[in-house]
Design a protein around this motif. Structure first.
Motif, mmCIF file in Angstrom:
data_model
loop_
_atom_site.group_PDB
_atom_site.id
_atom_site.type_symbol
_atom_site.label_atom_id
_atom_site.label_comp_id
_atom_site.label_asym_id
_atom_site.label_seq_id
_atom_site.Cartn_x
_atom_site.Cartn_y
_atom_site.Cartn_z
ATOM 1 N N HIS A 1 -16.179 13.587 -0.031
ATOM 2 C CA HIS A 1 -17.139 13.570 -1.134
ATOM 3 C C HIS A 1 -17.939 14.870 -1.063
ATOM 4 O O HIS A 1 -18.362 15.264 0.015
ATOM 5 N N ALA A 2 -18.153 15.593 -2.143
ATOM 6 C CA ALA A 2 -17.810 15.256 -3.501
ATOM 7 C C ALA A 2 -16.401 15.726 -3.887
ATOM 8 O O ALA A 2 -15.817 15.254 -4.859
ATOM 9 N N GLU A 3 -15.836 16.650 -3.138
ATOM 10 C CA GLU A 3 -14.460 17.100 -3.362
ATOM 11 C C GLU A 3 -13.544 16.465 -2.328
ATOM 12 O O GLU A 3 -13.872 16.450 -1.136
ATOM 13 N N PRO A 4 -12.420 15.931 -2.772
ATOM 14 C CA PRO A 4 -11.896 15.877 -4.141
ATOM 15 C C PRO A 4 -12.184 14.565 -4.881
ATOM 16 O O PRO A 4 -11.584 14.296 -5.904
ATOM 17 N N ALA A 5 -13.080 13.730 -4.339
ATOM 18 C CA ALA A 5 -13.277 12.400 -4.928
ATOM 19 C C ALA A 5 -13.716 12.468 -6.385
ATOM 20 O O ALA A 5 -13.180 11.755 -7.246
ATOM 21 N N VAL A 6 -14.692 13.322 -6.692
ATOM 22 C CA VAL A 6 -15.257 13.358 -8.048
ATOM 23 C C VAL A 6 -14.220 13.794 -9.082
ATOM 24 O O VAL A 6 -14.056 13.138 -10.124
ATOM 25 N N PRO A 7 -13.473 14.884 -8.881
ATOM 26 C CA PRO A 7 -12.443 15.247 -9.867
ATOM 27 C C PRO A 7 -11.376 14.163 -10.041
ATOM 28 O O PRO A 7 -10.861 13.982 -11.152
ATOM 29 N N ILE A 8 -11.043 13.456 -8.971
ATOM 30 C CA ILE A 8 -10.043 12.389 -9.083
ATOM 31 C C ILE A 8 -10.573 11.278 -9.983
ATOM 32 O O ILE A 8 -9.853 10.778 -10.873
ATOM 33 N N VAL A 9 -11.819 10.867 -9.776
ATOM 34 C CA VAL A 9 -12.391 9.802 -10.607
ATOM 35 C C VAL A 9 -12.411 10.228 -12.069
ATOM 36 O O VAL A 9 -12.032 9.454 -12.969
ATOM 37 N N ARG A 10 -12.815 11.446 -12.325
ATOM 38 C CA ARG A 10 -12.875 11.920 -13.715
ATOM 39 C C ARG A 10 -11.496 11.904 -14.362
ATOM 40 O O ARG A 10 -11.338 11.506 -15.524
ATOM 41 N N ALA A 11 -10.481 12.334 -13.616
ATOM 42 C CA ALA A 11 -9.126 12.375 -14.169
ATOM 43 C C ALA A 11 -8.611 10.973 -14.468
ATOM 44 O O ALA A 11 -8.028 10.722 -15.529
ATOM 45 N N VAL A 12 -8.832 10.038 -13.541
ATOM 46 C CA VAL A 12 -8.341 8.673 -13.744
ATOM 47 C C VAL A 12 -9.072 8.011 -14.904
ATOM 48 O O VAL A 12 -8.459 7.354 -15.750
ATOM 49 N N ARG A 13 -10.376 8.200 -14.972
ATOM 50 C CA ARG A 13 -11.159 7.579 -16.040
ATOM 51 C C ARG A 13 -10.758 8.105 -17.425
ATOM 52 O O ARG A 13 -10.872 7.391 -18.424
ATOM 53 N N VAL B 1 0.860 -1.189 0.000
ATOM 54 C CA VAL B 1 0.000 0.000 0.000
ATOM 55 C C VAL B 1 0.888 1.228 0.000
ATOM 56 O O VAL B 1 1.744 1.390 0.880
ATOM 57 N N VAL B 2 0.703 2.104 -0.986
ATOM 58 C CA VAL B 2 1.421 3.365 -1.041
ATOM 59 C C VAL B 2 0.418 4.492 -0.840
ATOM 60 O O VAL B 2 -0.699 4.451 -1.357
ATOM 61 N N GLU B 3 0.797 5.491 -0.046
ATOM 62 C CA GLU B 3 -0.086 6.615 0.253
ATOM 63 C C GLU B 3 0.259 7.810 -0.621
ATOM 64 O O GLU B 3 1.436 8.172 -0.751
ATOM 65 N N LEU B 4 -0.777 8.431 -1.190
ATOM 66 C CA LEU B 4 -0.628 9.636 -1.997
ATOM 67 C C LEU B 4 -1.481 10.737 -1.377
ATOM 68 O O LEU B 4 -2.634 10.511 -0.992
ATOM 69 N N ASP B 5 -0.923 11.924 -1.300
ATOM 70 C CA ASP B 5 -1.550 13.045 -0.587
ATOM 71 C C ASP B 5 -2.515 13.793 -1.502
ATOM 72 O O ASP B 5 -2.087 14.457 -2.458
ATOM 73 N N ALA B 6 -3.796 13.706 -1.196
ATOM 74 C CA ALA B 6 -4.800 14.394 -2.016
ATOM 75 C C ALA B 6 -4.649 15.903 -1.942
ATOM 76 O O ALA B 6 -4.999 16.615 -2.897
ATOM 77 N N ASN B 7 -4.151 16.400 -0.829
ATOM 78 C CA ASN B 7 -4.013 17.850 -0.678
ATOM 79 C C ASN B 7 -2.767 18.388 -1.368
ATOM 80 O O ASN B 7 -2.654 19.589 -1.603
ATOM 81 N N GLY B 8 -1.822 17.512 -1.702
ATOM 82 C CA GLY B 8 -0.583 17.967 -2.318
ATOM 83 C C GLY B 8 -0.464 17.657 -3.798
ATOM 84 O O GLY B 8 0.498 18.068 -4.439
#
Length: 374
Positions: A219-231, A188-195
């Motif tokens: 939810h909805a920030e920042p989950a929704v923008p992350i999903v859109r970017a990955v998709r 498991v690697v951790e990535l900082d959503a705020n950074g």
């Protein structure tokens, strides 16, 4: 009977005349930054159960009254509400969805000697020390998240990235995942959503060779923008996105993300097939909400139903309610509910509600698929 604005009243146990309401304090997130969708479902379940209790004669002929306070996901606000509700004479406090808020509620309820039945929060350490005043319906985080880790391993996803924000809930979940997958060759690697911007996050996922990304964020920030970017990133077409905290359960998720929000496994606490009681309550909740009820709505209904049994069988005195936890046996919407002491958990715990890993079907995002049970 649902009350949202109250005048002062005498302490719990002082009013015994027939017809005088038995009050329950209800704590729910109904405004941002709280998870409003979850709060709305939780409140719907609480309110429906209160109505049904009163339709069947109340508590020894006395109506049950719900005194609702919005926590807005703020622990200090919630703790202050417990003080207020205690002064208003509630027999017990119920509710809350956010674990960090429920922990503050549990601590204050314990200090004041007010019974608290936690509906939906899962943090294992709900209290610092064992207490007789607090019980919980939701499963402990370690139990549910281990089931989720087993799902990831079974799907061949061993290089797991978590995008996270500072929170004891997210940190605890990350530790549960890491401890469970490591013996099986997982990491498991951790990535900082705020950074990281969503685009920079995608680059980091590629660099790490991640096969799964878990959304341990708001939810909805920042989950929704992350999903859109990955998709939208072709480099990550085979990446599994997961949301163990349950974001895709709610209609708002599908409204915001459409098909991008499908195929994202999450945890929910429902049986594979509901029994007659679950079907009945589910229908009533659906009519009240105008949408399919989430597991959180069922948790709300079960909460009031359990407390109504405690109040009928053991009386409305706060000490009597707290003393009732180990003696209750109540048929809930998701199975028989009994409380016991569980190692590592300082509150009376239902062990365990049913656990599912589910997602929205990519072919029909309004339909849920059950991927694993535990």
């Amino acid at each position: 009977m649902i009350t949202r604005v109250n005048t002062s009243t005498s302490p719990s146990g002082a009013e015994t005349a027939e017809g005088v309401p038995v009050r329950l304090g209800a704590l729910v997130p109904l405004s941002r930054p709280g998870w409003v969708g979850a709060g709305r479902h939780l409140l719907a379940g609480l309110e429906l159960a209160v109505r049904e209790v009163n339709d069947s004669g109340g508590i020894g002929g006395r109506p049950l009254e719900l005194v609702v306070r919005d926590t807005a996901a703020d622990p200090e606000r919630a703790a202050a509400a417990v003080d207020e509700l205690a002064g208003l004479g509630v027999a017990a406090v119920v509710g809350e969805y956010h674990s960090v808020v429920a922990r503050a509620v549990a601590a204050r309820a314990d200090a004041l000697g007010v019974p608290y039945l936690c509906s939906s929060a899962v943090l294992d350490a709900l209290t610092e020390e064992p207490t007789e005043w607090v019980a919980r319906l939701a499963p402990a985080q370690s139990h549910g998240w281990r089931t989720y880790a087993d799902f990831l391993l079974g799907a061949g996803r061993r290089r797991i990235a978590v995008v996270t924000q500072p929170s004891v809930y997210w940190a605890t979940g990350t530790r549960v995942l890491r401890d469970h997958v490591a013996p099986h060759g997982g990491s498991v690697v951790e990535l900082d959503a705020n950074g990281l911007t969503p685009e920079a996050l995608c680059d980091a996922l590629v660099d790490h060779g991640a096969t799964a990304l878990l959304l341990l964020v708001g939810h909805a920030e920042p989950a929704v923008p992350i999903v859109r970017a990955v998709r939208s990133d072709p480099r990550l077409a085979e990446l599994l996105i997961g949301a163990p905290a349950g974001q895709p359960e709610f209609a708002e998720w599908a409204e915001l993300l459409g098909r991008d929000g499908a195929g994202i496994p999450f945890l929910r606490y429902l049986p594979e097939r509901p029994g007659p009681l679950g079907e009945h309550v589910g229908k009533e909740l659906g009519e009240r909400l105008g949408e399919e009820p989430s597991f959180v709505a069922f948790e709300g209904w079960d909460t009031v139903t359990v407390l109504a049994e405690a109040l009928r069988a053991h009386g409305t005195d706060r000490s009597a309610v707290a003393g009732a936890w180990p003696h209750l046996a109540v048929e809930g919407t998701r199975g028989p509910i009994r409380f016991s002491r569980t190692p590592g958990i300082g509150v009376w715990q239902w062990t365990w509600p049913p656990v599912q890993v589910a997602d929205r079907d990519p072919a029909d995002p309004d339909r849920f698929r059950i991927l694993r049970t535990g």
